[in-house]
Scaffold this motif. Structure first.
Motif, mmCIF file in Angstrom:
data_model
loop_
_atom_site.group_PDB
_atom_site.id
_atom_site.type_symbol
_atom_site.label_atom_id
_atom_site.label_comp_id
_atom_site.label_asym_id
_atom_site.label_seq_id
_atom_site.Cartn_x
_atom_site.Cartn_y
_atom_site.Cartn_z
ATOM 1 N N VAL A 37 0.814 -1.006 0.092
ATOM 2 C CA VAL A 37 0.158 0.160 -0.081
ATOM 3 C C VAL A 37 0.793 1.020 -0.153
ATOM 4 N N ARG A 38 0.019 2.699 -0.264
ATOM 5 C CA ARG A 38 1.064 3.791 0.047
ATOM 6 C C ARG A 38 0.224 4.603 0.536
ATOM 7 N N GLN A 39 0.307 5.414 1.251
ATOM 8 C CA GLN A 39 0.398 6.466 2.244
ATOM 9 C C GLN A 39 0.653 7.719 2.133
ATOM 10 N N GLU A 160 8.386 11.520 8.428
ATOM 11 C CA GLU A 160 8.022 10.297 7.853
ATOM 12 C C GLU A 160 7.985 9.312 8.402
ATOM 13 N N SER A 161 8.378 9.061 10.062
ATOM 14 C CA SER A 161 7.424 7.889 11.085
ATOM 15 C C SER A 161 6.199 8.072 10.942
ATOM 16 N N LYS A 162 5.447 9.625 11.108
ATOM 17 C CA LYS A 162 4.002 9.422 11.361
ATOM 18 C C LYS A 162 3.094 8.910 9.329
ATOM 19 N N ALA A 166 1.444 5.454 9.140
ATOM 20 C CA ALA A 166 -0.258 5.680 8.703
ATOM 21 C C ALA A 166 -0.255 4.398 7.904
ATOM 22 N N ALA A 167 1.005 4.142 6.709
ATOM 23 C CA ALA A 167 0.816 3.180 5.706
ATOM 24 C C ALA A 167 0.867 1.333 6.473
ATOM 25 N N LEU A 168 1.185 1.601 7.533
ATOM 26 C CA LEU A 168 1.744 -0.107 8.310
ATOM 27 C C LEU A 168 -0.125 -0.443 8.687
ATOM 28 N N GLU A 236 4.682 17.146 2.347
ATOM 29 C CA GLU A 236 4.027 16.120 2.118
ATOM 30 C C GLU A 236 4.197 15.310 2.241
ATOM 31 N N LYS A 237 4.828 14.128 2.947
ATOM 32 C CA LYS A 237 5.485 12.382 2.855
ATOM 33 C C LYS A 237 5.134 11.611 2.314
ATOM 34 N N GLU A 238 5.548 10.521 1.445
ATOM 35 C CA GLU A 238 4.108 9.292 0.616
ATOM 36 C C GLU A 238 5.116 8.035 1.497
#
Length: 248
Positions: A37-39, A160-162, A166-168, A236-238
């Motif tokens: 997934v990508r978040q 980046e951690s957030k 969120a992705a996990l 934004e960070k993905e």
């Protein structure tokens, strides 16, 4: 979203990534589900990095250089007086060369006076709320070049951690939904990988949201007075994650 399922159906239906498959095999005794997934998360900018410069001309190398130093000194004094710490001001560029548009055949004094060009610029890192004020002060002090503005947060690693968290969470929710559909129960995560993509810090000159021609209605002159107006953008960070879960 890419999904790869390993189910106990009497036959091997799929394989997990090569690095993972070296330790855990998808089989009747070891059922797994893999999700990718990508978040993306978006937050308000906290700091701005502004590249401010000045470019001056002269009939000789020395005169162009000295004039540039004079203007540069005025700009730096204005920034320091405004409370910008010296450690927040970094040199970006320094150039002294012959003016490429100079015509050696010309005898006109205005052209001869611009034979050499001296340019220097600085990266000034300030709070977002101070970016507009700093630019205005620099221009008033003699800056004639605003080369770029980029937006960021104070702690990029925390962002980046957030994004990763969120992705996990999204990966686990997706895997749980798949497991439920297949009549199974989601177990522990057996393997995970992740990567990041920054979606910020494009230069000011390429952003349509930053306007250079805002008319100042308070200007009482025969010529319209234009000022630069900044519009801070979101940072934004993905994060992209691939997780393999056991199926109980």
């Amino acid at each position: 979203m890419r999904m790869l399922l390993g189910l106990a159906t009497g036959a091997l239906l799929c394989a997990v990534p090569s690095a993972f498959s070296q330790t855990v095999q998808v089989s009747r005794q070891n059922r797994t589900v893999e999700v990718s997934v990508r978040q993306k998360i978006s937050v308000d900018a906290e700091v701005a990095s502004v590249i401010i410069g000045c470019q001056e001309y002269g009939p000789t190398h020395d005169q162009a250089y000295q004039e540039n130093l004079r203007v540069a000194d005025n700009i730096l004094r204005a920034l320091l007086k405004a409370g910008i710490p010296m450690e927040s001001i970094k040199s970006s560029r320094l150039d002294l060369s012959e003016n490429p548009s100079f015509d050696p055949e010309s005898h006109a004094k205005p052209i001869l006076d611009r034979r050499f060009r001296a340019h220097q610029s600085w990266v000034v890192r300030v709070e977002v709320a101070d970016a507009q004020k700093i630019i205005d002060l620099a221009v008033q002090a003699g800056a004639n070049g605003l080369e770029s503005v980029s937006w960021d947060v104070k702690d990029p690693e925390a962002l980046e951690s957030k994004a990763r968290e969120a992705a996990l969470e999204k990966a686990r929710a997706s895997a749980a939904e798949i497991a439920k559909t297949l009549g199974a129960k989601l177990g522990d995560a057996l393997y995970a990988s992740n990567s990041f993509e920054s979606l910020t810090n494009l230069p000011l000159r390429s952003r349509s949201a930053l306007l250079f021609g805002i008319l100042d209605p308070a200007a009482q002159t025969t010529q319209p007075r234009f000022t630069l107006k900044l519009f801070p953008e979101k940072v934004e960070k993905e994060a992209s994650v691939t997780v393999v879960f056991a199926l109980d």
